[in-house]
Write an enzyme that holds these catalytic residues in place. Sequence first.
Site, PDB file in Angstrom:
ATOM      1  N   ASN A 160      -6.960  -2.414  14.749  1.00  0.00           N
ATOM      2  CA  ASN A 160      -8.235  -3.313  14.343  1.00  0.00           C
ATOM      3  C   ASN A 160      -8.749  -4.255  13.118  1.00  0.00           C
ATOM      4  O   ASN A 160      -9.794  -4.444  13.049  1.00  0.00           O
ATOM      5  CB  ASN A 160      -9.372  -1.638  13.622  1.00  0.00           C
ATOM      6  CG  ASN A 160      -8.686  -1.142  11.912  1.00  0.00           C
ATOM      7  OD1 ASN A 160      -7.787  -2.265  11.744  1.00  0.00           O
ATOM      8  ND2 ASN A 160      -9.363   0.079  11.838  1.00  0.00           N
ATOM      9  N   HIS A 208      -7.051  -4.264  10.418  1.00  0.00           N
ATOM     10  CA  HIS A 208      -6.605  -4.348   9.391  1.00  0.00           C
ATOM     11  C   HIS A 208      -5.615  -4.984   8.299  1.00  0.00           C
ATOM     12  O   HIS A 208      -3.613  -5.265   9.451  1.00  0.00           O
ATOM     13  CB  HIS A 208      -6.832  -3.039   8.742  1.00  0.00           C
ATOM     14  CG  HIS A 208      -5.395  -2.115   9.496  1.00  0.00           C
ATOM     15  ND1 HIS A 208      -5.695  -0.817   9.985  1.00  0.00           N
ATOM     16  CD2 HIS A 208      -4.049  -2.470   8.747  1.00  0.00           C
ATOM     17  CE1 HIS A 208      -4.465  -0.204   9.918  1.00  0.00           C
ATOM     18  NE2 HIS A 208      -3.782  -0.919   9.828  1.00  0.00           N
ATOM     19  N   ASP A 238       0.711  -1.292  -0.072  1.00  0.00           N
ATOM     20  CA  ASP A 238       0.225  -0.011   0.111  1.00  0.00           C
ATOM     21  C   ASP A 238       0.642   1.409  -0.306  1.00  0.00           C
ATOM     22  O   ASP A 238       2.049   1.373   0.157  1.00  0.00           O
ATOM     23  CB  ASP A 238      -0.623  -0.814   0.921  1.00  0.00           C
ATOM     24  CG  ASP A 238       0.036  -0.417   2.731  1.00  0.00           C
ATOM     25  OD1 ASP A 238       0.949  -0.327   2.598  1.00  0.00           O
ATOM     26  OD2 ASP A 238      -0.979  -0.335   3.841  1.00  0.00           O
ATOM     27  N   GLU A 274      -9.294  -2.182   5.806  1.00  0.00           N
ATOM     28  CA  GLU A 274     -10.028  -1.750   7.008  1.00  0.00           C
ATOM     29  C   GLU A 274     -11.273  -2.019   7.179  1.00  0.00           C
ATOM     30  O   GLU A 274     -11.930  -3.665   5.867  1.00  0.00           O
ATOM     31  CB  GLU A 274     -10.074  -0.008   6.940  1.00  0.00           C
ATOM     32  CG  GLU A 274      -9.498   0.914   6.448  1.00  0.00           C
ATOM     33  CD  GLU A 274      -9.003   1.433   8.111  1.00  0.00           C
ATOM     34  OE1 GLU A 274      -8.736   0.152   8.566  1.00  0.00           O
ATOM     35  OE2 GLU A 274      -8.426   2.514   7.974  1.00  0.00           O
TER      36      GLU A 274
END
Length: 254
Positions: free
Chosen positions: A147, A149, A78, A154
Amino acid sequence: MRRMRRLELDGVKIEVFDSVPELIARAAGRLFDLLRTDPEAVIGLATGNTFIPFYKFVADNYRKAGVSFSETVTFNLDEYLGIRSESGGSYHTYMDRNLFSKVDIRRENVHMPDSNPQDPEAEAEKYERLISRSGGIDIQFLGLGRNGHIGFNEPGTSFDSVSHVTALSEATISANAPVFGEGGDMPRSAITMGIKTILNSRRLLLLAYGDEKSSAIHETFSAGRIAESVPSTALKLHRNATMLLDTRAAKAVI
Ligand code: GLP
């Protein structure tokens, strides 16, 4: 005596280490083993604090390990959008600083999404095509967001997603903002490989250590479920996924 524990949960192989240096050495060993058998391997790379000691270990030891990056092709997971690639917080800068400037990789074999493309959607499509044309990723390294990801996928991202433009969650923005410094311009969006892109890789190797990752590990394995609300549960859909954890991150599963 120190030892590594192996277990398997929901089809995901898990190796638990007492210390982070042992975990890092194991991850680097997996990379060196692959490069020894296939110097032209296509490697999927990850960023974040987790991988800083990994790249240091790789850069310090690859020659001793008898491997070279001269024929190796890489694709990063990314990159942020809306910043210059030379910006201190970009993943381009991170990769140059931590790995690319320190090993014998050829720049033309390194791929990352552009951080400032004219047309971000077109850039994401182009990135996905490049990955396919390379013949696919042999080993994809992954970190883990607090979280759950992976890459910048996400919670809620479709497991059918390929490389795409994504908005960052508030949780990710606050976790990653320190890299951009006080009052820095933390980006709000990114281009990331999709979950499907990641699952298309031949092997997955996720690294997570420290107390701050324990709840994401707990979420990943609670109730044996596979859910788009916890992106890391996608690893259960892969035939060759391994997690390298330290005892702190793994405390909910050991
Ligand atoms: C970022 C990256 C992820 C990374 C995650 C965890 O959001 N896009 O690829 O896995 O952060 O980062 P860290 O290793 O700093 O905890």
